[in-house]
Every structure is written in structure tokens, then in C-alpha cells.
Scaffold this motif. Structure first.
Motif, PDB file in Angstrom:
ATOM      1  N   LEU A 178       0.844  -1.201   0.000  1.00 12.99           N
ATOM      2  CA  LEU A 178       0.000   0.000   0.000  1.00 12.99           C
ATOM      3  C   LEU A 178       0.875   1.245   0.000  1.00 12.99           C
ATOM      4  CD1 LEU A 178      -2.797   1.398   0.333  1.00 12.99           C
ATOM      5  CD2 LEU A 178      -2.441   1.199   2.796  1.00 12.99           C
ATOM      6  N   LYS A 179       0.673   2.093  -0.984  1.00 18.09           N
ATOM      7  CA  LYS A 179       1.379   3.375  -1.057  1.00 18.09           C
ATOM      8  C   LYS A 179       0.353   4.493  -0.916  1.00 18.09           C
ATOM      9  CE  LYS A 179       5.369   1.573  -2.685  1.00 18.09           C
ATOM     10  NZ  LYS A 179       5.319   0.281  -2.062  1.00 18.09           N
ATOM     11  N   ILE A 180       0.665   5.442  -0.053  1.00 15.58           N
ATOM     12  CA  ILE A 180      -0.206   6.598   0.155  1.00 15.58           C
ATOM     13  C   ILE A 180       0.603   7.839  -0.192  1.00 15.58           C
ATOM     14  CG2 ILE A 180      -1.599   7.886   1.805  1.00 15.58           C
ATOM     15  CD1 ILE A 180      -1.884   5.285   3.408  1.00 15.58           C
ATOM     16  N   GLU A 181       0.151   8.554  -1.220  1.00 10.77           N
ATOM     17  CA  GLU A 181       0.840   9.764  -1.669  1.00 10.77           C
ATOM     18  C   GLU A 181      -0.048  10.970  -1.413  1.00 10.77           C
ATOM     19  OE1 GLU A 181       2.007   9.546  -5.742  1.00 10.77           O
ATOM     20  OE2 GLU A 181       2.604   7.451  -5.563  1.00 10.77           O
ATOM     21  N   ARG A 182       0.569  12.028  -0.982  1.00  7.15           N
ATOM     22  CA  ARG A 182      -0.133  13.287  -0.757  1.00  7.15           C
ATOM     23  C   ARG A 182      -0.464  13.910  -2.101  1.00  7.15           C
ATOM     24  NH1 ARG A 182      -3.038  15.777   2.800  1.00  7.15           N
ATOM     25  NH2 ARG A 182      -2.146  17.544   3.880  1.00  7.15           N
ATOM     26  N   ARG A 183      -1.699  14.278  -2.294  1.00  4.05           N
ATOM     27  CA  ARG A 183      -2.124  14.969  -3.512  1.00  4.05           C
ATOM     28  C   ARG A 183      -2.727  16.310  -3.134  1.00  4.05           C
ATOM     29  NH1 ARG A 183      -1.686  12.034  -8.484  1.00  4.05           N
ATOM     30  NH2 ARG A 183       0.043  10.705  -7.890  1.00  4.05           N
ATOM     31  N   ASP A 184      -3.120  17.076  -4.116  1.00  4.73           N
ATOM     32  CA  ASP A 184      -3.611  18.437  -3.900  1.00  4.73           C
ATOM     33  C   ASP A 184      -4.654  18.526  -2.787  1.00  4.73           C
ATOM     34  OD1 ASP A 184      -2.009  19.185  -6.006  1.00  4.73           O
ATOM     35  OD2 ASP A 184      -3.603  18.897  -7.480  1.00  4.73           O
ATOM     36  N   SER A 185      -5.712  17.759  -2.941  1.00  6.83           N
ATOM     37  CA  SER A 185      -6.810  17.892  -1.983  1.00  6.83           C
ATOM     38  C   SER A 185      -7.048  16.597  -1.223  1.00  6.83           C
ATOM     39  CB  SER A 185      -8.079  18.299  -2.727  1.00  6.83           C
ATOM     40  OG  SER A 185      -8.402  17.323  -3.695  1.00  6.83           O
ATOM     41  N   GLY A 186      -6.016  15.852  -0.946  1.00  4.42           N
ATOM     42  CA  GLY A 186      -6.178  14.607  -0.206  1.00  4.42           C
ATOM     43  C   GLY A 186      -5.018  13.661  -0.431  1.00  4.42           C
ATOM     44  N   TYR A 187      -5.349  12.383  -0.625  1.00  6.03           N
ATOM     45  CA  TYR A 187      -4.341  11.341  -0.792  1.00  6.03           C
ATOM     46  C   TYR A 187      -4.701  10.459  -1.979  1.00  6.03           C
ATOM     47  CZ  TYR A 187      -2.979  12.511   3.977  1.00  6.03           C
ATOM     48  OH  TYR A 187      -2.571  13.168   5.101  1.00  6.03           O
ATOM     49  N   LEU A 188      -3.671   9.902  -2.608  1.00  9.27           N
ATOM     50  CA  LEU A 188      -3.852   8.869  -3.617  1.00  9.27           C
ATOM     51  C   LEU A 188      -3.355   7.566  -3.001  1.00  9.27           C
ATOM     52  CD1 LEU A 188      -4.548   7.977  -6.515  1.00  9.27           C
ATOM     53  CD2 LEU A 188      -2.147   8.399  -7.073  1.00  9.27           C
ATOM     54  N   MET A 189      -4.260   6.604  -2.876  1.00  4.36           N
ATOM     55  CA  MET A 189      -3.907   5.291  -2.327  1.00  4.36           C
ATOM     56  C   MET A 189      -3.739   4.324  -3.489  1.00  4.36           C
ATOM     57  SD  MET A 189      -6.462   5.017   0.914  1.00  4.36           S
ATOM     58  CE  MET A 189      -5.855   3.388   1.239  1.00  4.36           C
ATOM     59  N   THR A 190      -2.589   3.645  -3.531  1.00  2.00           N
ATOM     60  CA  THR A 190      -2.289   2.690  -4.587  1.00  2.00           C
ATOM     61  C   THR A 190      -1.903   1.366  -3.942  1.00  2.00           C
ATOM     62  OG1 THR A 190      -1.439   4.501  -5.940  1.00  2.00           O
ATOM     63  CG2 THR A 190      -0.910   2.270  -6.640  1.00  2.00           C
ATOM     64  N   VAL A 191      -2.508   0.291  -4.420  1.00  2.00           N
ATOM     65  CA  VAL A 191      -2.198  -1.053  -3.936  1.00  2.00           C
ATOM     66  C   VAL A 191      -1.701  -1.861  -5.130  1.00  2.00           C
ATOM     67  CG1 VAL A 191      -3.062  -3.108  -2.775  1.00  2.00           C
ATOM     68  CG2 VAL A 191      -4.028  -0.882  -2.217  1.00  2.00           C
ATOM     69  N   ASP A 192      -0.443  -2.282  -5.086  1.00  2.00           N
ATOM     70  CA  ASP A 192       0.167  -3.142  -6.107  1.00  2.00           C
ATOM     71  C   ASP A 192       0.689  -4.392  -5.419  1.00  2.00           C
ATOM     72  OD1 ASP A 192      -0.017  -1.735  -8.602  1.00  2.00           O
ATOM     73  OD2 ASP A 192       1.414  -0.288  -7.781  1.00  2.00           O
ATOM     74  N   TYR A 193       0.205  -5.540  -5.875  1.00  2.00           N
ATOM     75  CA  TYR A 193       0.695  -6.792  -5.285  1.00  2.00           C
ATOM     76  C   TYR A 193       0.589  -7.914  -6.300  1.00  2.00           C
ATOM     77  CZ  TYR A 193      -4.212  -8.047  -4.474  1.00  2.00           C
ATOM     78  OH  TYR A 193      -5.541  -8.341  -4.636  1.00  2.00           O
ATOM     79  N   GLU A 194       1.273  -8.996  -5.992  1.00  2.00           N
ATOM     80  CA  GLU A 194       1.329 -10.161  -6.869  1.00  2.00           C
ATOM     81  C   GLU A 194       1.045 -11.400  -6.043  1.00  2.00           C
ATOM     82  OE1 GLU A 194       5.073 -12.330  -8.668  1.00  2.00           O
ATOM     83  OE2 GLU A 194       4.642 -10.475  -9.766  1.00  2.00           O
ATOM     84  N   ILE A 195       0.271 -12.295  -6.627  1.00  2.00           N
ATOM     85  CA  ILE A 195      -0.015 -13.578  -5.975  1.00  2.00           C
ATOM     86  C   ILE A 195       0.478 -14.684  -6.895  1.00  2.00           C
ATOM     87  CG2 ILE A 195      -1.798 -15.107  -5.080  1.00  2.00           C
ATOM     88  CD1 ILE A 195      -3.564 -12.680  -4.680  1.00  2.00           C
ATOM     89  N   ARG A 196       1.212 -15.620  -6.329  1.00  2.00           N
ATOM     90  CA  ARG A 196       1.726 -16.761  -7.090  1.00  2.00           C
ATOM     91  C   ARG A 196       1.219 -18.027  -6.405  1.00  2.00           C
ATOM     92  NH1 ARG A 196       6.001 -17.536 -10.622  1.00  2.00           N
ATOM     93  NH2 ARG A 196       6.497 -15.344 -10.417  1.00  2.00           N
ATOM     94  N   LYS A 197       0.464 -18.822  -7.169  1.00  2.00           N
ATOM     95  CA  LYS A 197      -0.075 -20.082  -6.643  1.00  2.00           C
ATOM     96  C   LYS A 197       0.419 -21.235  -7.510  1.00  2.00           C
ATOM     97  CE  LYS A 197      -3.413 -18.430  -3.850  1.00  2.00           C
ATOM     98  NZ  LYS A 197      -4.091 -18.864  -2.736  1.00  2.00           N
ATOM     99  N   PRO A 198       0.853 -22.325  -6.894  1.00  2.00           N
ATOM    100  CA  PRO A 198       1.269 -23.485  -7.688  1.00  2.00           C
ATOM    101  C   PRO A 198       0.066 -24.113  -8.390  1.00  2.00           C
ATOM    102  CG  PRO A 198       1.328 -23.995  -5.350  1.00  2.00           C
ATOM    103  CD  PRO A 198       1.009 -22.545  -5.465  1.00  2.00           C
ATOM    104  N   LEU A 199       0.267 -24.517  -9.637  1.00  2.00           N
ATOM    105  CA  LEU A 199      -0.825 -25.136 -10.396  1.00  2.00           C
ATOM    106  C   LEU A 199      -0.585 -26.634 -10.517  1.00  2.00           C
ATOM    107  CD1 LEU A 199      -3.414 -24.706 -12.036  1.00  2.00           C
ATOM    108  CD2 LEU A 199      -1.983 -24.333 -14.033  1.00  2.00           C
ATOM    109  N   ILE A 200       0.333 -27.008 -11.403  1.00  5.64           N
ATOM    110  CA  ILE A 200       0.640 -28.416 -11.615  1.00  5.64           C
ATOM    111  C   ILE A 200       2.154 -28.553 -11.697  1.00  5.64           C
ATOM    112  CG2 ILE A 200       0.383 -30.391 -13.182  1.00  5.64           C
ATOM    113  CD1 ILE A 200      -2.178 -29.027 -14.217  1.00  5.64           C
ATOM    114  N   TYR A 201       2.723 -29.362 -10.844  1.00  2.00           N
ATOM    115  CA  TYR A 201       4.151 -29.640 -10.792  1.00  2.00           C
ATOM    116  C   TYR A 201       4.965 -28.357 -10.772  1.00  2.00           C
ATOM    117  CZ  TYR A 201       8.613 -31.917 -11.671  1.00  2.00           C
ATOM    118  OH  TYR A 201       9.904 -32.317 -11.585  1.00  2.00           O
TER     119      TYR A 201
END
Length: 126
Positions: free
Chosen positions: A82-105
Motif C-alpha cells: 500500500l502506497k499513500i501519496e499526498r495529492r492536492d486535496s487529499g491522498y492517492l492510495m495505490t495497492v500493487d501486489y502479486e499472488i503466485r499459486k502453484p498449479l501443476i508440478y
């Protein structure tokens, strides 16, 4: 009188069943990933709708966001995603994430997710 074959043979039925089974198995891996992503989007939207959130400090906003995620059992989103950046009239919240799940072998399913929301002062709504 010539007799024609009707229906599927046992081998073709097994092949169709295997293909359907692979897609069902992949769906079982993908659905939790996307339900967690939509939980993140709902938490961001709830913060945007909260009138006092944009007037809070970033630590308080982060705490409110993760409290909302805790209810949805979103375990893959960590504090550094979670990144929270100050903007003109508030905040910009950005969520960047990755999920890795095993499938087959040695094959994995990888999902990269990005969500953002603008928190504005004066009611939180645009």
C-alpha cells in the motif's frame, strides 16, 4: 441398413472430462485470487466513502484500510503493498501486489493486481 454410431466413445468422454477437470482446477486457483482483489477494491471504496478518512494522517488511513481487509480474509496484501501519496486535496492510495499459486508440478499461476483510489478532503467523494 447401415448403422451409424451415436454419442461419444469412452475414450473421448475421458478426454473431455480431463479438459473440463483442468479448467475447473484452474478456476479453483483463480477465484480466491480475484475475490481478494475485489475485497481490496471494496476496502478502498469504503475509505473513499468515509468522510473523515481524507482528513486523517497516512498511518491512520493505512490502519483503517487493513482493518477493512482483515474482515475479508485478504492475507496476500501486505503493508508495503500500500502506497499513500499526498495529492492536492487529499491522498492517492495505490495497492500493487502479486499472488503466485502453484498449479501443476512446476507450473504456477501468477496474478498481478493494481488498484487505486483518490481520497479527497471535504466528504471523501468526488
Amino acid at each position: 441398413m447401415k448403422r451409424t454410431q451415436r454419442g461419444m466413445t469412452l475414450i473421448s468422454f475421458i478426454i473431455v472430462l480431463a479438459v473440463v477437470g483442468v479448467f475447473v482446477y484452474m478456476g479453483m486457483k483463480l477465484i480466491p485470487m480475484y475475490s481478494e482483489y475485489y475485497a481490496v477494491k471494496r476496502a478502498l471504496a469504503a475509505l473513499k466513502a468515509d468522510p473523515g478518512a481524507a482528513n486523517s494522517d497516512p498511518a491512520r488511513i493505512r490502519d483503517l484500510f487493513f482493518r477493512k481487509l482483515y474482515v475479508s480474509y485478504a492475507d496476500n496484501v501486505k503493508r508495503d503493498h500500500l502506497k499513500i501519496e499526498r495529492r492536492d486535496s487529499g491522498y492517492l492510495m495505490t495497492v500493487d501486489y502479486e499472488i503466485r499459486k502453484p498449479l501443476i508440478y512446476n507450473l504456477d499461476i501468477v496474478g498481478k493486481f493494481h488498484a487505486e483510489e483518490q481520497l479527497r478532503r471535504g466528504g471523501g467523494l468526488d
